[in-house]
Design an enzyme around this catalytic site. Structure first.
Site, PDB file in Angstrom:
ATOM      1  CB  ILE A 118      -0.942   0.033   1.221  1.00 31.48           C
ATOM      2  CG1 ILE A 118      -1.850  -1.191   1.210  1.00 31.48           C
ATOM      3  CG2 ILE A 118      -1.777   1.303   1.194  1.00 31.48           C
ATOM      4  CD1 ILE A 118      -2.713  -1.328   2.436  1.00 31.48           C
ATOM      5  CD  GLU A 120       9.397   0.715   1.202  1.00 28.44           C
ATOM      6  OE1 GLU A 120       9.058   0.336   0.071  1.00 28.44           O
ATOM      7  OE2 GLU A 120      10.492   0.491   1.709  1.00 28.44           O
ATOM      8  CE1 TYR A 123       8.262   8.671  11.691  1.00 31.14           C
ATOM      9  CE2 TYR A 123       6.850   9.470   9.951  1.00 31.14           C
ATOM     10  CZ  TYR A 123       7.769   9.699  10.945  1.00 31.14           C
ATOM     11  OH  TYR A 123       8.217  10.957  11.177  1.00 31.14           O
ATOM     12  N   GLY A 124       7.667   3.175   8.011  1.00 32.66           N
ATOM     13  CA  GLY A 124       7.502   1.758   7.836  1.00 32.66           C
ATOM     14  C   GLY A 124       6.799   1.460   6.546  1.00 32.66           C
ATOM     15  CB  VAL A 126       1.213  -0.019   5.121  1.00 35.47           C
ATOM     16  CG1 VAL A 126      -0.141  -0.598   5.474  1.00 35.47           C
ATOM     17  CG2 VAL A 126       1.681   0.915   6.221  1.00 35.47           C
ATOM     18  CG  ASP A 240       1.488  13.029  12.570  1.00 33.82           C
ATOM     19  OD1 ASP A 240       1.403  14.193  12.125  1.00 33.82           O
ATOM     20  OD2 ASP A 240       2.073  12.119  11.963  1.00 33.82           O
TER      21      ASP A 240
END
Lengths: 474, 207
Positions: A118, A120, A123-124, A126, A240
């Site tokens: 989905i 990148e 924070y990582g 998905v 956030d």
């Protein structure tokens, strides 16, 4: 449960051994259960006889010995009923029983089949995945782990897990479980299994040819406020909130996601880092260096999101901290002792030079009404209050929900009647990331230094008498 | 509700503890007690609130019911030790499914004492004693925090504290007001008192 899931990879011999062991344990347990019932009865009698004196306690110890106590490992309910028979009162007391579940190992990520990536982001990573056993589609979010980081697992990821585990609300994304990579000799791959939603609000806003209808804005905003109210009721600051962190499914349901910046707070608020919230959604007190802040910073972000829902454009797109403050003062007016009594005491406010004299009173007013001409008076009133410079004057999420804006026509649209959008997350295409990211941990907070804001209203001034623009860092 | 509930150990977990470590159960108990004491000392040195340290005690106890005691903990030089530590952080979280929720009984004990008007005793004295029982129960190899909910632990601490300071308890079955039955209370009162004795012994012998 864990052993069963693992058997897929284990060899048969180990399986057989395990089965035999489990069987043996089961039998052993049965035996112990019977024995325990006997011992408990003996123990109870010993205790009853000796309840009053300390000497009796010693006697109980020597009579039963530690093992007897240690074997008391079955649920108390059964034994209480079994042994309570003779001396139980005629009406057994009605006691509340608190069930907190059990604890045990994570499952393996191999229980899920990856479908597609989905996004990148910073924070990582998905991706969309399907739980093999149930066919349920989920979002797998991989925790970014830096093996060189000697500080251990990223605290933001741990906070996200801790907070999401505690949350249960229809407007907060649900964390189903945490799973790890198949090789558990070293825990290096950690995934959050999150509820999957088709869209994020940011992508929808970017792609829609026409803005949301007033009724649709209300539905979205109401759901956002419900979610935020839940978080704040539970002492959680999100820190956030922005459109790319708000997910939407095809049934018109909005859910707050990405709790990497979130944390629990208390009252009075603890000292916190001001390096939170993506710049465009960051409240003025944070930009001015406040270290004690509260739920009002989230409400400022909600105000920014409100504006963005109306125009499809982020409301305050500052290039840096100073520019962001400039844009805020241009929209909301400059702070005065009247509009924000405490602002002079904020760390970064000392170096601030603001327009003074005859025109400062005129500049203190907000231009929200004129910037959103299509908004009703109630809507503009709500937006203006969310974007109040003084955090104490912003409404709480609960107060926001009670605002007449939501009661006036057009009423919030029913979620089920919400339009659907082509999903990006469901396809191969990745989400774009054009908004700035939330500040990274350990980053240096911007020291605004001495900033001269006295010229920021030159644009407004020019209409009347002209004037030079002189924003500069001294 | 989360302030009132903890995930508890299953009978299987409690039972397998005797079988799945290579170490005899008595040695496991000693390691458990010593490690919980070390955790407490670390909390004091780091100036952490007792609420944090007590949660660490509970998490460690849970961890050792999932993975054999001392199966991942040995190491030597500092760097290796640190690396080991980082791996252990992930290991412990993995073993507990990243569920770090711990509801401590301490606030409940204070609330219950208030509800009982401190049983006519001196507030500080009976309060301190109750908290001492709760902290000592953390060290008990009976793993009371893994087998009883916070309300039961709190009532047992109040009971023991009241007995120690000679406060007069209500004659009725007052613990039922706090949803604890007689059996469970009896067990916890005894085990907490035993833990207190053992701790006193350990302190005298300097363990």
């Amino acid at each position: 449960m864990a052993s069963k899931a693992k058997s897929r990879w284990a060899d048969d011999e180990a399986d057989a051994a395990l089965d035999a062991k489990l069987k043996k344990e089961k039998e052993e347990k049965k035996r112990l259960k019977a024995e325990k019932a006997r011992k408990l009865e003996a123990e109870r009698q010993a205790r009853e006889a000796a309840a009053a004196s300390a000497a009796a306690q010693q006697e109980g110890d020597s009579a039963n010995g530690p093992p007897a106590k240690r074997r008391r490992i079955s649920p108390e309910r059964e034994t209480a009923q079994a042994t309570g028979g003779p001396n139980a009162a005629s009406n057994p007391p009605k006691l509340l029983r608190f069930e907190g579940g059990a604890f045990g190992r994570c499952r393996s990520v191999e229980n899920y089949d990856k479908l597609n990536d989905i996004e990148e982001g910073a924070y990582g990573w998905v991706s969309r995945a399907k739980e093999t056993a149930t066919g349920k589609v989920v979002a797998l979010k991989r925790l970014k782990i830096d093996p060189k980081d000697r500080g251990g697992l990223p605290v933001t990821g741990l906070r996200e897990i801790q907070i999401l585990k505690d949350c249960a609300h229809r407007n907060v994304v649900r964390l189903q479980e945490v799973v790890v990579g198949d090789d558990t000799s070293k825990i290096e791959n950690i995934f959050l299994v999150l509820e999957f939603l088709e869209h994020d609000l940011k992508s929808i806003l970017e792609d829609m040819p026409e803005p949301f209808l007033a009724s649709e804005v209300k539905t979205l905003l109401q759901q956002l406020a419900l979610g935020v109210a839940y978080l704040h009721d539970n002492w959680i600051l999100h820190r956030d909130l922005k459109t790319s962190n708000l997910l939407l499914n095809n049934r018109g349901q909005l859910k707050i996601a990405d709790f990497g910046m979130a944390r629990y707070v208390g009252d009075p608020p603890p000292k916190l880092t001001q390096l939170v919230v993506t710049l465009w959604y960051r409240a003025p007190e944070l930009l001015l260096g406040a270290t004690r802040y509260g739920a009002a910073i989230d409400m400022w972000s909600v105000g920014c999101i409100f504006g963005e829902l109306l125009t499809r454009e982020p409301l305050l797109q500052g290039r840096n901290e100073v520019d962001e403050l400039t844009k805020i003062f241009e929209l909301c007016g400059i702070p005065t002792d009247e509009s924000w009594p405490a602002f002079r005491r904020l760390p970064n406010a000392r170096g601030l030079r603001l327009p003074s004299g005859s025109n400062s009173a005129a500049l203190a007013g907000s231009v929200i009404r004129t910037k959103f001409p299509l908004l009703t008076a109630a809507g503009a009133g709500l937006l203006g209050s969310l974007l109040a410079l003084d955090p104490d004057r912003r409404p709480t999420a609960r107060e926001m929900l009670a605002h007449e804006y939501f009661r006036q026509d057009p009423k919030p649209k029913q979620e089920a009647m919400f339009p659907t959008f082509p999903s990006k997350a469901g396809q191969e295409r990745r989400r774009r990331r054009e908004t700035p990211n939330a500040p990274a941990r350990g980053q240096q907070a911007a020291d605004l230094g001495a900033v001269d804001f006295s010229g920021i209203f030159s644009g407004r001034d020019r209409e009347e008498r002209g004037g030079g623009f002189s924003l500069r860092m001294v | 509700m989360s302030h009132m509930t903890n995930p508890l150990a299953t009978p299987d977990q409690l039972f397998q503890r005797r079988s799945f470590g290579a170490l005899p159960i008595e040695l496991q108990d000693i390691i458990f007690f010593a490690t919980q004491c070390l955790t407490q000392s670390a909390g004091v040195l780091l100036q952490l609130p007792q609420s944090v340290t007590a949660q660490a005690n509970v998490l460690l106890a849970r961890y050792w019911l999932v993975e054999p005691i001392m199966s991942h903990e040995f190491s030597s030089a500092y760097h290796a030790f640190h690396t080991r530590l980082l791996a252990l952080e992930a290991r412990i979280l993995y073993a507990l499914s990243f569920d770090t929720h711990v509801a401590l009984p301490h606030p409940l004990a204070v609330t219950y004492l208030q509800a009982l008007e401190f049983l006519g005793a001196k507030k500080e004295r009976i309060g301190k004693r109750a908290v001492a029982y709760l902290n000592t129960a953390l060290l008990s190899p009976q793993m009371l925090y893994l087998t009883s909910q916070p309300n039961a632990l709190a009532v047992a601490a109040v009971y023991n504290a009241a007995r120690d300071v000679g406060a007069k308890m209500p004659e009725c079955e007052w613990w039922e007001v706090f949803d604890v039955d007689r059996e469970e209370l009896g067990f916890l009162v005894e085990e907490a008192a035993r833990a207190m004795d053992e701790k006193m012994d350990a302190m005298e012998t300097g363990v």
